[in-house]
Scaffold this motif. Structure first.
Motif, PDB file in Angstrom:
ATOM      1  N   TYR A 153      -6.758  54.495   3.237  1.00 59.33           N
ATOM      2  CA  TYR A 153      -7.700  53.581   3.885  1.00 59.33           C
ATOM      3  C   TYR A 153      -7.256  52.140   3.667  1.00 59.33           C
ATOM      4  O   TYR A 153      -6.512  51.837   2.739  1.00 59.33           O
ATOM      5  CB  TYR A 153      -9.115  53.782   3.331  1.00 59.33           C
ATOM      6  CG  TYR A 153      -9.699  55.131   3.659  1.00 59.33           C
ATOM      7  CD1 TYR A 153     -10.321  55.368   4.882  1.00 59.33           C
ATOM      8  CD2 TYR A 153      -9.621  56.177   2.749  1.00 59.33           C
ATOM      9  CE1 TYR A 153     -10.855  56.615   5.183  1.00 59.33           C
ATOM     10  CE2 TYR A 153     -10.145  57.432   3.040  1.00 59.33           C
ATOM     11  CZ  TYR A 153     -10.755  57.640   4.259  1.00 59.33           C
ATOM     12  OH  TYR A 153     -11.263  58.870   4.567  1.00 59.33           O
ATOM     13  N   GLU A 212     -16.454  48.580   5.783  1.00 56.47           N
ATOM     14  CA  GLU A 212     -15.100  48.993   6.162  1.00 56.47           C
ATOM     15  C   GLU A 212     -14.972  50.458   6.559  1.00 56.47           C
ATOM     16  O   GLU A 212     -13.869  50.959   6.748  1.00 56.47           O
ATOM     17  CB  GLU A 212     -14.128  48.698   5.004  1.00 56.47           C
ATOM     18  CG  GLU A 212     -14.070  47.250   4.565  1.00 56.47           C
ATOM     19  CD  GLU A 212     -13.383  46.337   5.574  1.00 56.47           C
ATOM     20  OE1 GLU A 212     -13.314  46.706   6.762  1.00 56.47           O
ATOM     21  OE2 GLU A 212     -12.907  45.259   5.178  1.00 56.47           O
ATOM     22  N   ASN A 213     -16.098  51.184   6.650  1.00 52.28           N
ATOM     23  CA  ASN A 213     -16.076  52.595   7.050  1.00 52.28           C
ATOM     24  C   ASN A 213     -15.231  53.473   6.120  1.00 52.28           C
ATOM     25  O   ASN A 213     -14.547  54.394   6.575  1.00 52.28           O
ATOM     26  CB  ASN A 213     -15.568  52.741   8.493  1.00 52.28           C
ATOM     27  CG  ASN A 213     -16.606  52.317   9.509  1.00 52.28           C
ATOM     28  OD1 ASN A 213     -17.798  52.243   9.203  1.00 52.28           O
ATOM     29  ND2 ASN A 213     -16.174  52.023  10.719  1.00 52.28           N
ATOM     30  N   ARG A 249     -16.427  40.153  11.300  1.00 56.86           N
ATOM     31  CA  ARG A 249     -15.248  40.943  11.657  1.00 56.86           C
ATOM     32  C   ARG A 249     -15.570  42.426  11.663  1.00 56.86           C
ATOM     33  O   ARG A 249     -16.383  42.914  10.872  1.00 56.86           O
ATOM     34  CB  ARG A 249     -14.114  40.666  10.668  1.00 56.86           C
ATOM     35  CG  ARG A 249     -13.516  39.270  10.782  1.00 56.86           C
ATOM     36  CD  ARG A 249     -12.475  39.032   9.700  1.00 56.86           C
ATOM     37  NE  ARG A 249     -13.053  39.025   8.364  1.00 56.86           N
ATOM     38  CZ  ARG A 249     -12.351  38.830   7.251  1.00 56.86           C
ATOM     39  NH1 ARG A 249     -11.045  38.635   7.324  1.00 56.86           N
ATOM     40  NH2 ARG A 249     -12.949  38.841   6.075  1.00 56.86           N
ATOM     41  N   LEU A 250     -14.939  43.166  12.572  1.00 53.84           N
ATOM     42  CA  LEU A 250     -15.135  44.597  12.678  1.00 53.84           C
ATOM     43  C   LEU A 250     -14.453  45.301  11.518  1.00 53.84           C
ATOM     44  O   LEU A 250     -13.510  44.791  10.924  1.00 53.84           O
ATOM     45  CB  LEU A 250     -14.576  45.124  14.005  1.00 53.84           C
ATOM     46  CG  LEU A 250     -15.259  44.600  15.282  1.00 53.84           C
ATOM     47  CD1 LEU A 250     -14.501  45.091  16.513  1.00 53.84           C
ATOM     48  CD2 LEU A 250     -16.723  45.037  15.316  1.00 53.84           C
ATOM     49  N   PRO A 251     -14.915  46.522  11.160  1.00 48.89           N
ATOM     50  CA  PRO A 251     -14.265  47.275  10.079  1.00 48.89           C
ATOM     51  C   PRO A 251     -12.785  47.534  10.374  1.00 48.89           C
ATOM     52  O   PRO A 251     -12.412  47.731  11.530  1.00 48.89           O
ATOM     53  CB  PRO A 251     -15.049  48.602  10.042  1.00 48.89           C
ATOM     54  CG  PRO A 251     -16.374  48.264  10.661  1.00 48.89           C
ATOM     55  CD  PRO A 251     -16.093  47.221  11.701  1.00 48.89           C
ATOM     56  N   VAL A 252     -11.959  47.521   9.332  1.00 45.08           N
ATOM     57  CA  VAL A 252     -10.524  47.738   9.538  1.00 45.08           C
ATOM     58  C   VAL A 252     -10.214  49.227   9.705  1.00 45.08           C
ATOM     59  O   VAL A 252      -9.125  49.586  10.169  1.00 45.08           O
ATOM     60  CB  VAL A 252      -9.708  47.181   8.366  1.00 45.08           C
ATOM     61  CG1 VAL A 252      -9.807  45.659   8.328  1.00 45.08           C
ATOM     62  CG2 VAL A 252     -10.158  47.767   7.034  1.00 45.08           C
ATOM     63  N   ASN A 253     -11.163  50.109   9.320  1.00 47.90           N
ATOM     64  CA  ASN A 253     -10.986  51.547   9.503  1.00 47.90           C
ATOM     65  C   ASN A 253     -11.872  52.017  10.655  1.00 47.90           C
ATOM     66  O   ASN A 253     -13.065  51.727  10.681  1.00 47.90           O
ATOM     67  CB  ASN A 253     -11.360  52.298   8.225  1.00 47.90           C
ATOM     68  CG  ASN A 253     -10.529  51.866   7.033  1.00 47.90           C
ATOM     69  OD1 ASN A 253      -9.353  52.191   6.946  1.00 47.90           O
ATOM     70  ND2 ASN A 253     -11.135  51.127   6.116  1.00 47.90           N
ATOM     71  N   ASP A 254     -11.293  52.732  11.616  1.00 45.69           N
ATOM     72  CA  ASP A 254     -12.061  53.237  12.755  1.00 45.69           C
ATOM     73  C   ASP A 254     -12.952  54.388  12.349  1.00 45.69           C
ATOM     74  O   ASP A 254     -12.622  55.164  11.467  1.00 45.69           O
ATOM     75  CB  ASP A 254     -11.099  53.694  13.858  1.00 45.69           C
ATOM     76  CG  ASP A 254     -10.281  52.504  14.392  1.00 45.69           C
ATOM     77  OD1 ASP A 254     -10.813  51.384  14.366  1.00 45.69           O
ATOM     78  OD2 ASP A 254      -9.116  52.729  14.771  1.00 45.69           O
TER      79      ASP A 254
END
Length: 337
Positions: A73, A110-111, A332-337
């Motif tokens: 991750y 960050e999911n 900012r969007l999470p770096v993990n989808d």
């Protein structure tokens, strides 16, 4: 009684315990003397100490990143640092909530699966416990003339009690082994039926994620960097414990050895299930400074009060700032989808 009510009662009990210990620490103290120390203390040393604390927590975030990356991750350093600060804020208010909180914030931001990140946190704590035990051993070795008599006075009654109850110990160990074997046999006999249970599957899934997180300490690629960060974390902890000695004339002669001793004992106080280690930290700190190093009681009380209060304010302020930045400023969007 439901779980929430039980937790509230437990919290109140330990809060009252902290208040009781505070009362025991302050009941014979002249507040005018403490106030004089508080007014004349050199707070610049405390500010430098808090800066060292902030740096040590930053290295803690960097170290945590290594474990998370070993699981496949990604995460931003800013996110893990903010999660760590929020965790210390949570521990200040509600003991034992910090580790759950920092994993939860990382999951939300960050999911990253909670069970896996929690496994990495447990790995961290195991490493820190080893470091703490090593420091305790060094303290005992270097200050045996001071601590030896106390340690032997604690161990001798325990050894005598154990040797006089060998038969009872053997019986308890035997019954424990028999019980564990019975559980294993029952599970093996009903493996298929149990494995179909939804609760079992959920627990098994959480356990697998937890084990993956624990394994991260062996699968990480940057082992050398992990060791360096660990040494830096504890190095800054020692320095941040040592610098406040210079706040008061009575404690200014204490050095790094005394700082390591105070750090080790103070850590035990902070991990006690009392909000922010309140009372427990004061009791241990005063006992050490006054009982072992001969610091006057009023100076010892003043030192631990200033030190503890400053750190609690640091955790509260930085925790709130980190929470605001993480969930209200950082879009900012999470770096993990």
């Amino acid at each position: 009684m439901n779980k929430r009510a039980s937790n509230v009662i437990t919290y109140i009990i330990f809060l009252l315990l902290g208040i009781l210990l505070l009362w025991l620490c302050f009941r014979k103290i002249e507040f005018s003397q403490v106030l004089d120390y508080v007014k004349t203390a050199k707070y610049s040393w405390m500010l430098i100490s808090l800066a060292c604390l902030a740096i040590s927590l930053f290295f803690r975030a960097l170290r945590w990143n290594i474990l998370i990356e070993s699981l496949g991750y990604k995460t931003r350093v800013s996110t893990t640092y903010e999660s760590v600060l929020i965790a210390y804020f949570a521990n200040t208010v509600f003991p034992r909530l910090g580790e759950v909180t920092r994993c939860g914030t990382l999951t939300k931001k960050e999911n990253i699966p909670f069970d896996k990140s929690f496994g990495t946190v447990v790995s961290e704590r195991i490493i820190d416990l080893v470091i703490l035990l090593a420091m305790a051993l060094l303290v005992i070795l270097f200050q045996w003339n001071l601590l030896g008599s106390l340690i032997t006075s604690w161990l001798n009654p325990l050894i005598e009690k154990l040797t006089s109850n060998i038969l009872m110990g053997i019986i308890v160990i035997t019954l424990t082994i028999v019980f564990c074997l019975a559980i294993v046999l029952i599970f093996r006999k009903n493996r298929e039926k149990i494995s179909q249970n939804k609760l079992y599957r959920k627990i098994a899934s959480i356990w697998d994620g937890f084990v993956d997180g624990m394994k991260s300490i062996f699968t990480m690629e940057k082992k050398g960097l992990f060791i360096i960060y660990t040494l830096l974390i504890w190095g800054f902890y020692v320095v941040m414990t040592w610098l406040p000695f210079y706040m008061l004339p009575e404690t200014s002669h204490l050095g790094l050895t005394e700082a390591v001793t105070l750090l080790g004992l103070a850590t035990l106080g902070v991990v006690a299930p009392v909000p922010g280690g309140m009372g427990v930290y004061h009791f241990i700190g005063i006992l050490l400074l006054n009982g072992f190093y001969g610091i006057s009681e009023s100076a010892a009380v003043s030192f631990v009060t200033i030190n503890h209060t400053s750190q609690m304010i640091f955790y509260l302020v930085t925790g709130v700032i980190a929470y605001v930045i993480m969930f209200f400023v950082d879009r900012r969007l999470p770096v993990n989808d």
